[in-house]
Design a protein around this motif. Structure first.
Motif, short mmCIF file in Angstrom:
data_model
loop_
_atom_site.label_atom_id
_atom_site.label_comp_id
_atom_site.label_asym_id
_atom_site.label_seq_id
_atom_site.Cartn_x
_atom_site.Cartn_y
_atom_site.Cartn_z
N VAL A 204 -8.74 -14.51 -15.53
CA VAL A 204 -9.15 -15.73 -14.84
C VAL A 204 -9.38 -15.41 -13.36
O VAL A 204 -8.49 -14.86 -12.70
CB VAL A 204 -8.09 -16.84 -14.98
N GLU A 205 -10.55 -15.76 -12.88
CA GLU A 205 -10.86 -15.61 -11.46
C GLU A 205 -10.64 -16.94 -10.75
O GLU A 205 -11.15 -17.98 -11.18
CB GLU A 205 -12.31 -15.14 -11.28
N LEU A 206 -9.87 -16.89 -9.68
CA LEU A 206 -9.52 -18.10 -8.93
C LEU A 206 -9.86 -17.90 -7.46
O LEU A 206 -9.90 -16.78 -6.95
CB LEU A 206 -8.03 -18.42 -9.08
N GLU A 207 -10.06 -19.03 -6.81
CA GLU A 207 -10.26 -19.03 -5.36
C GLU A 207 -9.27 -20.01 -4.75
O GLU A 207 -9.29 -21.20 -5.05
CB GLU A 207 -11.70 -19.42 -5.01
N LEU A 208 -8.40 -19.48 -3.91
CA LEU A 208 -7.35 -20.30 -3.29
C LEU A 208 -7.78 -20.71 -1.88
O LEU A 208 -8.15 -19.85 -1.07
CB LEU A 208 -6.04 -19.51 -3.23
N GLY A 209 -7.73 -21.98 -1.64
CA GLY A 209 -8.11 -22.48 -0.32
C GLY A 209 -7.04 -22.16 0.73
O GLY A 209 -5.84 -22.09 0.43
N THR A 210 -7.50 -21.93 1.93
CA THR A 210 -6.61 -21.62 3.06
C THR A 210 -6.97 -22.50 4.25
O THR A 210 -8.09 -23.03 4.31
CB THR A 210 -6.74 -20.14 3.47
N PRO A 211 -6.03 -22.67 5.19
CA PRO A 211 -6.36 -23.48 6.38
C PRO A 211 -7.48 -22.82 7.18
O PRO A 211 -7.62 -21.60 7.23
CB PRO A 211 -5.04 -23.51 7.17
N TRP A 212 -8.24 -23.68 7.83
CA TRP A 212 -9.32 -23.20 8.70
C TRP A 212 -8.69 -22.48 9.89
O TRP A 212 -7.65 -22.89 10.41
CB TRP A 212 -10.15 -24.39 9.17
N PRO A 213 -9.22 -21.36 10.34
CA PRO A 213 -10.55 -20.78 10.03
C PRO A 213 -10.47 -19.61 9.06
O PRO A 213 -11.40 -18.82 8.99
CB PRO A 213 -11.00 -20.31 11.41
#
Length: 301
Positions: A204-213
């Motif tokens: 499974v390929e995932l993309e984890l969001g992070t705080p900007w920037p």
């Protein structure tokens, strides 16, 4: 007329008394023709003439039986209308089956292509996908891995799962929810199957969001299993471990392995194993139905 003469002994004896001797016969044959003990000698010229005709045919390279065969063939045609038999329904179905399968596969892929692996599927979409899959399953016939296990081999890409309509990454099993609560974006999902080692990996390929920037973190999670056949088309997988590997700017980090949770600590809903049935498979498409009713569609990667 000749057949009538040959069938009547009286005519044979009567004709022999009136038949003149042949001028081409030898003296011995002339004396024999006048003898009442040989009434058939007067037909010798006809027999000789027929023999000459047969010899002439053989000399020209013709088969003496051909006229008889041709007469029989003409007689059969004149008395009975002979036509080529129509193709049986089975043979006609076999000839059209590849085209029908291709059409049904295209129909199924068209229905699920815009559903984001099932995450965006509505109830109506679920019913349409299920109906299209059943049509393809019916035409494809039963799956038997006891003779065609090689068809399971390969890296398969998941293009649809009805379980994802629950809006969780676990599908019909426990898993993190998708949406705005957690900044997790589902990427590609694969199944890597090796029939020699019995390895069965869900990738499974995932993309984890992070705080900007900061850019999002790309993660690939591999859920390693072993598989075994429980029936001709049923597969059971047993979970072993999970490994997580970062990508992108963090691709140089070593993978993180998460060991299997002991069975005593597992919740009843997560036994670490699962079972599914392969209801259709060919060289590039596979349909499975899970033990909790989920429908999955894969294409070879």
């Amino acid at each position: 007329m000749a057949s009538l003469v040959l069938q009547s002994p009286y005519l044979l004896s009567h004709r022999s008394s009136t038949c003149p001797p042949s001028s081409s016969s030898s003296s011995s044959s002339s004396s024999a023709s006048s003898s009442p003990s040989s009434p058939l000698n007067c037909y010798h010229p006809r027999k000789i003439h027929r023999t000459h005709s047969l010899r002439a045919l053989k000399h020209r390279g013709q088969n003496t039986r051909l006229p008889k065969r041709s007469l029989i063939r003409r007689s059969a045609v004149s008395e009975v209308s002979v036509v080529d038999p129509p193709p049986s329904p089975a043979s006609g179905f076999e000839e059209s089956k590849p085209e029908l399968v291709a059409s049904l596969k295209l129909k199924l892929l068209s229905i699920v292509s815009g559903l984001n692996r099932g995450l965006a599927a509505s109830e109506d979409d679920l019913q349409k996908a299920d109906a299209a899959a059943k049509e393809l399953e019916a035409v494809g016939g039963p799956v038997d891995f006891s003779v065609d296990l090689d068809k399971l081999q390969g890296r398969w890409k998941l293009i649809y799962s009805s379980a994802f309509s629950s809006r969780t990454l676990g599908g019909s099993r426990p898993g993190p929810p998708t949406g705005r609560l957690l900044p997790i974006t589902l990427g590609q999902v694969f199944q890597r199957i090796d029939i020699l080692s019995n390895d069965f990996d869900n990738i499974v390929e995932l993309e984890l969001g992070t705080p900007w920037p900061f850019p999002p973190i790309e993660v690939t999670a591999t859920l390693a299993h072993k598989f075994e056949l429980t029936a001709s088309s049923k597969v059971k997988i047993i979970f072993e471990k999970t490994s997580v590997k970062t990508g992108g700017n963090l691709s140089q980090l070593p993978p993180l392995e998460i060991p299997r949770i002991p069975d005593a600590l597992r919740p009843p809903s997560n036994t670490g194993s699962g079972e599914f049935e392969v209801t259709y498979v060919d060289s590039d498409t596979r349909i499975t139905r899970g033990d909790r009713g989920e429908l999955r569609v894969f294409v070879i990667s």
